[in-house]
Motif scaffolding. Structure first.
Motif, PDB file in Angstrom:
ATOM      1  N   ALA A  91       0.834  -1.202   0.000  1.00 45.64           N
ATOM      2  CA  ALA A  91       0.000   0.000   0.000  1.00 45.64           C
ATOM      3  C   ALA A  91       0.870   1.253   0.000  1.00 45.64           C
ATOM      4  CB  ALA A  91      -0.922   0.004   1.211  1.00 45.64           C
TER       5      ALA A  91
ATOM      6  N   LYS B 152     -16.670  14.931   8.367  1.00 42.27           N
ATOM      7  CA  LYS B 152     -16.645  13.911   7.318  1.00 42.27           C
ATOM      8  C   LYS B 152     -17.110  14.475   5.978  1.00 42.27           C
ATOM      9  CE  LYS B 152     -18.274   9.790   8.532  1.00 42.27           C
ATOM     10  NZ  LYS B 152     -19.132   8.796   9.228  1.00 42.27           N
TER      11      LYS B 152
ATOM     12  N   ASP C 268     -11.602  12.962   4.949  1.00 41.43           N
ATOM     13  CA  ASP C 268     -11.752  11.542   5.246  1.00 41.43           C
ATOM     14  C   ASP C 268     -11.007  11.216   6.535  1.00 41.43           C
ATOM     15  OD1 ASP C 268     -13.323  11.026   3.047  1.00 41.43           O
ATOM     16  OD2 ASP C 268     -11.632  10.469   1.767  1.00 41.43           O
TER      17      ASP C 268
ATOM     18  N   SER D 251      -9.233   7.939   9.076  1.00 39.43           N
ATOM     19  CA  SER D 251      -8.769   6.566   9.260  1.00 39.43           C
ATOM     20  C   SER D 251      -9.735   5.827  10.171  1.00 39.43           C
ATOM     21  CB  SER D 251      -7.380   6.570   9.916  1.00 39.43           C
ATOM     22  OG  SER D 251      -7.486   7.008  11.273  1.00 39.43           O
TER      23      SER D 251
ATOM     24  N   LYS E 159      -9.988  14.434   1.290  1.00 38.62           N
ATOM     25  CA  LYS E 159     -11.041  13.667   0.647  1.00 38.62           C
ATOM     26  C   LYS E 159     -10.494  12.939  -0.584  1.00 38.62           C
ATOM     27  CE  LYS E 159     -15.368  13.991   2.227  1.00 38.62           C
ATOM     28  NZ  LYS E 159     -16.231  12.811   2.408  1.00 38.62           N
ATOM     29  N   GLY E 160     -10.832  11.652  -0.698  1.00 37.74           N
ATOM     30  CA  GLY E 160     -10.535  10.903  -1.911  1.00 37.74           C
ATOM     31  C   GLY E 160      -9.150  10.298  -2.017  1.00 37.74           C
ATOM     32  N   ASN E 161      -8.273  10.489  -1.006  1.00 39.77           N
ATOM     33  CA  ASN E 161      -6.937   9.904  -1.067  1.00 39.77           C
ATOM     34  C   ASN E 161      -7.002   8.474  -0.538  1.00 39.77           C
ATOM     35  OD1 ASN E 161      -4.214   9.317  -1.090  1.00 39.77           O
ATOM     36  ND2 ASN E 161      -3.587  11.287  -0.214  1.00 39.77           N
ATOM     37  N   THR E 162      -7.589   7.592  -1.343  1.00 41.46           N
ATOM     38  CA  THR E 162      -7.841   6.213  -0.915  1.00 41.46           C
ATOM     39  C   THR E 162      -6.564   5.458  -0.612  1.00 41.46           C
ATOM     40  OG1 THR E 162      -9.831   6.211  -2.295  1.00 41.46           O
ATOM     41  CG2 THR E 162      -9.024   4.079  -1.533  1.00 41.46           C
ATOM     42  N   ALA E 163      -5.525   5.686  -1.426  1.00 41.22           N
ATOM     43  CA  ALA E 163      -4.265   4.965  -1.224  1.00 41.22           C
ATOM     44  C   ALA E 163      -3.672   5.274   0.143  1.00 41.22           C
ATOM     45  CB  ALA E 163      -3.273   5.312  -2.331  1.00 41.22           C
TER      46      ALA E 163
ATOM     47  N   GLU F 221      -5.305   6.484   2.806  1.00 43.72           N
ATOM     48  CA  GLU F 221      -6.215   5.973   3.830  1.00 43.72           C
ATOM     49  C   GLU F 221      -6.017   4.477   4.047  1.00 43.72           C
ATOM     50  OE1 GLU F 221     -11.036   5.709   4.738  1.00 43.72           O
ATOM     51  OE2 GLU F 221     -10.277   7.062   3.190  1.00 43.72           O
ATOM     52  N   ASP F 222      -5.895   3.724   2.948  1.00 44.30           N
ATOM     53  CA  ASP F 222      -5.699   2.278   3.058  1.00 44.30           C
ATOM     54  C   ASP F 222      -4.365   1.948   3.731  1.00 44.30           C
ATOM     55  OD1 ASP F 222      -8.120   1.867   1.825  1.00 44.30           O
ATOM     56  OD2 ASP F 222      -7.275   1.351  -0.133  1.00 44.30           O
TER      57      ASP F 222
ATOM     58  N   ASN G 297      -4.546   2.827   7.492  1.00 46.78           N
ATOM     59  CA  ASN G 297      -5.371   1.837   8.204  1.00 46.78           C
ATOM     60  C   ASN G 297      -4.640   0.511   8.368  1.00 46.78           C
ATOM     61  OD1 ASN G 297      -7.624   3.389   8.778  1.00 46.78           O
ATOM     62  ND2 ASN G 297      -8.623   2.927   6.833  1.00 46.78           N
TER      63      ASN G 297
END
Length: 280
Positions: A51, A135, A139, A141, A247-251, A253-254, A257
């Motif tokens: 990740a 929220k 975003d 964690s 917002k939207g930074n999925t990489a 966030e993953d 986490n």
């Protein structure tokens, strides 16, 4: 009175790691359990590394953390000018997991939240509570801790519970959930917002406000340092703490986490809390 996120916590500290309970096995099963744990740990580490490899951060090779370093024991500044605290050590552990250098930027609490929204920092950690309003613009964690909002009053005060705050002047730290809750419950005119918790407590000592509502852990630090102030036994609110991100930074966030899950599982997060907060 608002009461949110009712989860178990250590009454002595007001903060616990939001982790799964681990049970030990005995006899021959322990060998198998140990082997399984090793495999699981290796798998988690591989997932975190994978990740992290996909991350795009504000500054290449760095994890930039926006914080408000006047909030002990979460974040504070030593006499030598270094940063320390629960959030600081947790962020460092996450950065280590992701193979990044931790960059800490100290600012007002409101500015820390805006910093990630505007892409100037990767994460915001300053005892940040997850709320529906936040929220909408950032975003979060997974929760890494739970805590409570507490009430500080002078000795001999007629304020004995949250309901007694009606008709009083309440000091809070600007932009925090303590400010939001008190404004919602008692009106904007009943709440005075200060740049940090220390200034709010100084205002209480000077008789400018009747009470201060702030997170329990720093509340205990302020009371210990200011004879004549006491902490009410009744909490104002209970809440979850998490890491704020754009917002939207999925990489990112993953990856964060995944790192948090490993730090919970191996006991690192709990050891960080134990370093700064001891049960009484």
């Amino acid at each position: 009175m608002k009461k949110i996120s009712r989860r178990s916590f250590l009454a002595a500290s007001g903060l616990t790691i939001a982790a799964l309970a681990l049970t030990a096995c005995g006899g021959s099963a322990s060998t198998a359990s140990s082997a399984a744990s090793s495999v699981a740990a290796s798998s988690e580490a591989a997932s975190t590394s994978a990740a992290a490899a996909e991350l795009t951060t504000v500054e290449a090779g760095k994890l930039t953390m926006a914080t408000n370093a006047a909030f002990p024991p979460y974040e504070m500044t030593t006499d030598a000018g270094a940063f320390e605290g629960i959030d600081i050590d947790t962020a460092q552990a996450i950065a280590d997991k992701l193979g990044l250098e931790l960059q800490i930027d100290d600012m007002d609490f409101d500015a820390a939240l805006l910093s990630v929204q505007q892409g100037k920092a990767d994460i915001a950690m300053a005892g940040v509570t997850v709320t529906d309003e936040r929220k909408n613009v950032m975003d979060f964690s997974d929760s890494y801790a739970t805590g409570i909002q507490s009430i500080i009053v002078p000795e001999g005060s007629d304020i004995a519970s949250p309901d007694d705050l009606a008709g009083k002047m309440i000091g809070t730290q600007r932009g925090t959930t303590g400010y939001i809750y008190c404004s919602d419950d008692f009106g904007d005119n009943a709440v005075v917002a200060y740049d940090d918790g220390l200034t709010a407590v100084q205002a209480l000592n000077n008789g400018q406000v009747d009470a201060v509502v702030i997170d329990n852990a720093p509340a205990k630090e302020f009371v210990a340092a200011n004879p004549g102030l006491v902490l009410l036994d009744t909490s104002y609110a209970e809440e979850d703490y998490a890491i704020g991100m754009a917002k939207g930074n999925t990489a990112l966030e993953d990856a964060v986490n995944a790192a948090l899950e490993e730090l919970k599982a191996d006991g690192t997060l709990q050891s960080i809390v134990d370093k700064y907060i001891t049960a009484e």
